[in-house]
Write a protein that holds these residues in place. Structure first.
Motif, PDB file in Angstrom:
ATOM      1  N   CYS A  75       0.835  -1.201   0.000  1.00 40.87           N
ATOM      2  CA  CYS A  75       0.000   0.000   0.000  1.00 40.87           C
ATOM      3  C   CYS A  75       0.874   1.257   0.000  1.00 40.87           C
ATOM      4  N   CYS A  78      -1.703   6.640   0.245  1.00 35.40           N
ATOM      5  CA  CYS A  78      -1.965   7.896  -0.461  1.00 35.40           C
ATOM      6  C   CYS A  78      -2.481   8.980   0.498  1.00 35.40           C
ATOM      7  N   CYS A  83      -9.348   4.472  -1.916  1.00 34.11           N
ATOM      8  CA  CYS A  83      -9.989   3.393  -1.164  1.00 34.11           C
ATOM      9  C   CYS A  83     -10.922   3.967  -0.103  1.00 34.11           C
ATOM     10  N   CYS A 117      -8.610   1.550  -5.956  1.00 33.73           N
ATOM     11  CA  CYS A 117      -7.198   1.813  -5.684  1.00 33.73           C
ATOM     12  C   CYS A 117      -6.379   1.807  -6.970  1.00 33.73           C
TER      13      CYS A 117
HETATM   14  S1  SF4 Z   1      -5.730   3.884  -2.583  1.00 38.70           S
HETATM   15 FE1  SF4 Z   1      -5.741   3.157  -0.501  1.00 38.70          FE
HETATM   16  S2  SF4 Z   1      -5.157   1.018  -0.669  1.00 38.70           S
HETATM   17 FE2  SF4 Z   1      -4.615   1.961  -2.594  1.00 38.70          FE
HETATM   18  S3  SF4 Z   1      -2.488   2.550  -2.332  1.00 38.70           S
HETATM   19 FE3  SF4 Z   1      -3.707   4.336  -1.781  1.00 38.70          FE
HETATM   20  S4  SF4 Z   1      -3.995   4.164   0.405  1.00 38.70           S
HETATM   21 FE4  SF4 Z   1      -3.297   2.176  -0.301  1.00 38.70          FE
END
Ligand code: SF4
Ligand code: SF4
Ligand code: SF4
Lengths: 266, 806
Positions: A75, A78, A83, A117
């Motif tokens: 992960c 972000c 998500c 994601c």
């Molecule tokens: S969207 Fe969520 S699950 Fe995907 S990389 Fe970013 S933080 Fe991680």
């Protein structure tokens, strides 16, 4: 708490995969033994019981000759995580220091995050009907420890600390690498998606590491966020009943993996 | 290692050859990474295939397995012809200046003194000229045609770049890049390190491979210096320790030769034959006397010497020879301890058959090994009909097998000695599982039981046991503190342990001192009664002291654990300074002459007050009788490394007409594969994710997950030729047997252009056996029973095979 992050410098990684085992150990994840398919990589991607993998990518460059690139994958935590935006149950949250935390108690296993994601990180764990992913070792960091993977790394490829400081370290490393045989060395995670809470020093362009050069949240997600999610409260019973809605949304959101909802690997 | 792990950070250039350091010694890259970051060091990797080490190297150069001497010989030739060597260092610290007797000769691969019948040399033919006063005759200008430097120049002038590349298959431009980068360390203020492992040693020329590295390092002035050295990366956490403790048949603890019956009939003769006239080994009788005193404390060493078992003169007792004897039914019983030969031994089919000839076998390990279950149906399975050694089914095996469960390293306390010779004490972390016991406890109880069985005997032949001193406390587990004190040594008072000795300089040859291993003497010098203070291997003080503000610390960490000898972290460190005693590079100063005495960031490997400008002031290699580093020396196959092909090779030797090393013993001439049936070079190796024969890793789900199957790596070209798909099953075949494995078709293996023809090489992981979560077939069913001319280490690394779709 200041923003904390993992810095991963591929130029120092020897792909020993100590991090992969340390992660399983700390999170007490069962082994997912899949037969060797011709590449050292254990799994095609992360899975419900494997929060991080090391990818192995070999190729041949007409000028530089053979390369064998390694990439620890998990992960990206972000800043503005897709998500979290799509989760109907609010199972995702951001910690004050930057981890994207997923609360299994709130998770209903609907798997919308898996489509949202941009890095295809959240994975479905069938036996519990829950989503799982790297926690950035929230349970360690909040006790003053470093994440298990960074703690284990023998070469210093993985470090954990203040994001601003590590960003400086990363800039220095890229400068050094560019002057020392890696003209295309670059930082990943500084600007991508408004800045990730996971920094990479790469020896080559991101595509050579199977990373999206300009990661984007799928267009449908924006549509979802703005138009559907507000009404989700009353749609949920319908969705869970396997109604036309569920059929439609999965179609809308479905990405390339046909067996996505199977969760795989168990 | 002449140096140690931390010291890798001091290097300007690391030549990793015969080692996959990144995979098999991951911690080495912590320090190499620092060298690169802080000093701009270059990392060179020379290996038949592109590995994870190559991926992190600045220069990668392929070479065909078994051609190291050609590769290094070509480098030496270039360095000698172009005067890139470190001249002052070579003049003072090596035997380059020594004059060789005119009985030395070399013709077409054979040195003088060869007996082709016996496949043996008379090394006396290679001796040095001596002056009348018993000193070595030298030419300090190094111009005399019979001085070592000129003899080397002549010997290696045949190793020109073109010819070397035809033999090794290395592309010329890559070879030149390696030579240029490494020769640069010949500058007085530059230092290069050579890191090697079993890719170097597991050849019929293994010893000479290592020698070629040592010579290269001496030429470039890289030995005895921070960031330099010849560094054997030991394959297990305690293999350095076990070698120091006489794991091998030819040595007693502390590298004293084991006695041979006719050559060393008694104590006085042993000392007379084994003690050189010059160099620190003149003290050998003190070390032997103290060792004997430790075994038989109440007896005079001259008497207890007779208790030592004696070898049959000239007989080989190495692993291969031992299994040959077992195969012939000469050996009746075996205790096998932490070893799994039917996975890890060469020619594993033959060794499996040999085990069936035993009347009894005691296996001691953490898990049931393939060896402890050699009699099972699982052990019988083979992928094809090939059965060269007539392996027996369980119902025909009569061997009684006993299994003793041993506990793991974290379930017991004790010390290990790492590659850098650091002896580190480890505390117990958890209680042993089930009935498993610490190795020490097993050996302790065994010894006590044997003593009990012999108690009361007055037969003289039982005296080695009845008189044996075995006083290690009263518990089931021996008292480690008593053992540690004995290792260090003490004065014997009335046949009992007295005060501790400070170190080996205090040992005596008259039976008044006892010491378990002289090289470790100094690890437990004090007697305060507090082991945390007295037993230096327990220290964990993490500071890198600095004795002089002009000379920054070099990573000695002298108060972290303890290292032999006398806590000296880099051996031969006299060479780190000029003949006058000034560091070659003040930023990496090891020791220096401070007017009255030697000072340093390390313990001087030299007389503390020996003036560099006075007598003996430049005798930098105090352990050698010559007192200098020996480029020209005595091995069973000659005084200088010469290239010979592996026992099974795809080509004739292009450098001389001897294909095989002339001093090698061939155990199974009928099993020599030839290119008509077996055109592909095979080799074996390990990966990060598994450990040795896999017993400790195939039994761990998380590690089995990382490397779940045995695979064979091959080039895309070979796979295309044999119609093999990546990930599919293949059969690998040699004259010894066949195995099945999965194909790993990769760009990282390339066919070699050898003397105008393309030759393929494949590599098989040797970690696998039929047990565990990641079962697979043992690659060693393929490897031959042939070994090095000095050590008989098996030639695991280069043999001939064929590969086909399963
Ligand atoms: S969207 Fe969520 S699950 Fe995907 S990389 Fe970013 S933080 Fe991680
Ligand atoms: S532990 Fe460190 S060096 Fe090993 S694979 Fe992970 S990141 Fe790379
Ligand atoms: S941060 Fe923790 S959960 Fe995430 S990959 Fe590392 S060890 Fe696993």
């Amino acid at each position: 708490m200041a923003r904390m992050t993992n810095l991963y410098d591929v130029s120092k990684c020897t792909a020993c995969r100590g991090c992969q085992v340390a992660c399983k150990d700390w999170n007490q994840l069962p082994a997912v033994i899949e037969p060797f398919t011709g590449n050292y990589q254990t799994h095609e991607s992360t899975n419900g019981d494997t929060y991080t993998i090391v990818k192995f990518m070999e190729g041949e460059d007409p000028v530089d000759g053979i390369y064998w690139n390694f990439l620890k994958y998990q992960c990206m935590h972000c800043s503005d995580p897709a998500c979290m935006s799509v989760c109907p149950q609010g199972a995702y949250s951001k910690t004050s220091w930057g981890a994207t935390f997923h609360d299994p108690d709130k998770c209903i296993g609907c798997q919308y995050c898996t489509y949202a994601c941009p890095f295809e990180i959240p994975k479905y764990r069938k036996r519990e009907d829950k989503i799982t992913k790297c926690t950035l070792c929230v349970d360690r960091v909040e006790e003053g420890l470093t994440p298990a993977c960074a703690r284990t790394c023998p070469t210093g490829a993985l470090t954990f600390g203040n994001r601003d400081e590590l960003l400086q370290v990363a800039e220095e490393r890229v400068k050094f690498l560019r002057a020392n045989g890696f003209p295309r060395a670059t930082i990943y995670g500084k600007l991508e998606l408004g800045g990730l809470n996971k920094l990479y020093v790469l020896t080559d362009t991101p595509d050579k590491f199977e990373l999206p050069i300009d990661p984007k949240v799928p267009g449908q997600i924006t549509f979802w966020q703005d138009w559907i999610q507000p009404y989700f409260g009353w749609l949920i019973p319908v969705a869970l009943a396997g109604s036309a809605f569920s059929f439609v949304t999965t179609r809308i959101l479905a990405n390339k993996n046909g067996d996505h909802t199977e969760g795989g690997h168990e | 290692m002449t140096n140690h792990w931390v010291d890798l950070k001091n290097t300007d250039c690391a030549l990793i050859i015969g080692s996959n350091a990144a995979e098999n010694h991951p911690i080495s890259f912590k320090w190499l990474t620092q060298a690169r970051e802080k000093r701009g060091a270059k990392i060179i990797n020379v290996d038949p295939r592109f590995t994870r080490t190559s991926a992190r190297a600045d220069i990668y150069a392929p070479l065909r397995s078994g051609t190291d001497i050609a590769f290094i010989g070509g480098m030496m030739n270039y360095i000698l012809q172009n005067k890139r060597y470190h001249e002052e260092y070579v003049r003072w610290y090596t035997n380059a200046t020594f004059i060789v007797k005119d009985t030395y000769g070399f013709d077409d691969g054979i040195f003088s003194g060869y007996d082709p019948e016996k496949r043996k040399y008379d090394g006396a033919k290679w001796a040095f000229e001596m002056n009348e006063d018993g000193t070595y005759m030298k030419d300090m200008t190094m111009e005399d045609p019979r001085c070592v430097l000129q003899i080397m120049k002549k010997h290696y002038e045949r190793y020109d770049i073109e010819l070397v590349c035809r033999i090794t298959g290395t592309p010329k431009n890559k070879y030149m890049e390696v030579i240029e980068a490494y020769a640069a360390t010949g500058a007085p203020d530059k230092v290069g390190t050579i890191m090697y492992a079993m890719g170097t040693t597991q050849h019929t020329v293994g010893t000479e491979n290592v020698r070629s590295y040592a010579i290269l390092q001496l030429l470039l002035g890289n030995i005895g210096r921070a960031g330099g050295g010849v560094n054997a990366l030991r394959g297990e956490s305690n293999v350095q320790g076990s070698t120091d403790w006489a794991l091998l048949y030819h040595i007693l603890p502390g590298y004293l030769n084991t006695p041979e019956a006719k050559k060393h009939p008694d104590y006085a003769t042993y000392n007379a034959v084994e003690t050189p006239k010059t160099g620190y080994w003149v003290n050998k009788p003190k070390f032997l006397s103290s060792l004997l005193k430790c075994y038989w404390m109440e007896d005079d060493p001259a008497k207890s010497y007779d208790y030592l078992p004696k070898r049959i003169d000239g007989k080989n007792y190495a692993h291969i020879a031992m299994f040959e004897d077992m195969y012939k039914g000469i050996i009746k019983g075996m205790i096998i301890w932490g070893s799994n030969p039917i996975v890890g031994g060469p020619n594993a089919n033959k060794e499996q058959k040999a085990l069936a000839n035993l009347e009894w076998l005691v296996a001691i390990d953490l898990w049931q090994t393939e060896t402890s279950e050699f009699w099972s149906y699982k052990a019988l399975e083979r992928p094809t009909d090939k059965d060269e050694y007539d392996i027996k089914p369980p119902e025909e095996i009569k061997t009684d097998v006993y299994f003793l469960p041993a506990c793991g390293s974290y379930e017991k306390e004790g010390s290990v000695s790492n590659s850098g010779r650091w002896m580190q004490f480890r505390w117990k972390a958890a209680d042993p599982v089930g009935e498993s016991k610490a190795d020490l406890e097993i050996v302790h109880k065994l010894a006590l039981k044997i003593k009990e069985l012999y108690a009361g005997s007055s037969r003289v032949e039982d005296e080695p046991i009845t008189r044996l001193t075995w006083e290690y406390g009263h518990g089931d587990h021996p008292d480690i503190d008593i053992i540690a004190r004995e290792i260090n040594g003490f004065t014997v008072v009335d046949g009992k342990p007295g005060p501790q000795v400070a170190n080996f300089t205090k040992l005596m040859d008259d039976g008044t001192t006892a010491c378990g291993n002289w090289i470790y003497s100094g690890v437990y010098p004090a007697d305060t009664g507090n082991p945390d203070v007295d037993y230096l291997a327990r220290r964990r003080i993490n500071t890198d002291d600095q004795v002089d503000p002009n000379y920054p610390p070099i990573g000695s960490y002298s108060q972290w654990s303890w290292c032999w000898p006398v806590n000296r972290r880099i051996i031969y460190n006299r060479c780190s300074s000029t003949p006058e005693g000034v560091p070659w590079d003040p930023n990496r100063a090891s020791i220096w002459w401070a007017g009255e005495e030697w000072k340093g960031n390390d313990i001087p490997d030299f007389g503390k007050t020996t003036d560099p400008n006075g007598p003996g002031g430049r005798n930098a290699f105090i352990m050698r009788p010559e007192l200098v580093g020996c480029m020209y020396s005595k091995c069973n196959e000659g005084p200088l490394p010469e290239h010979y092909e592996p026992w099974e090779s795809p080509i004739k030797n292009l450098l001389n007409n001897q294909d095989l090393n002339p001093a090698v013993t061939v155990f199974e001439p009928d099993k020599q594969g030839t290119t008509d049936k077996y055109p592909i070079i095979g080799t074996t190796y390990r990966v990060s994710e598994h450990w040795q024969s896999g017993i400790m890793t195939r039994t761990q789900p998380w590690l089995a997950e990382l490397m779940p199957n045995c695979f064979v790596e091959m080039s895309e070209e070979l796979a295309k030729d044999r119609d093999i798909k990546n990930g599919s099953e293949v059969i690998i075949s040699t004259t010894r047997g066949d195995i099945k494995a999965l194909a790993c078709v990769t760009k990282r293996f390339k066919p070699f252009l050898i003397d105008g023809n393309y030759v393929h090489q494949v590599g098989v992981l040797w970690h696998f056996g039929f047990n565990g979560y990641a079962p697979g077939e043992p690659a060693n069913r393929l490897t031959p029973h042939v070994g090095d001319a000095n050590t008989t280490i098996p030639e695991y690394k280069a043999w001939l095979c064929d590969v086909r779709r399963a």
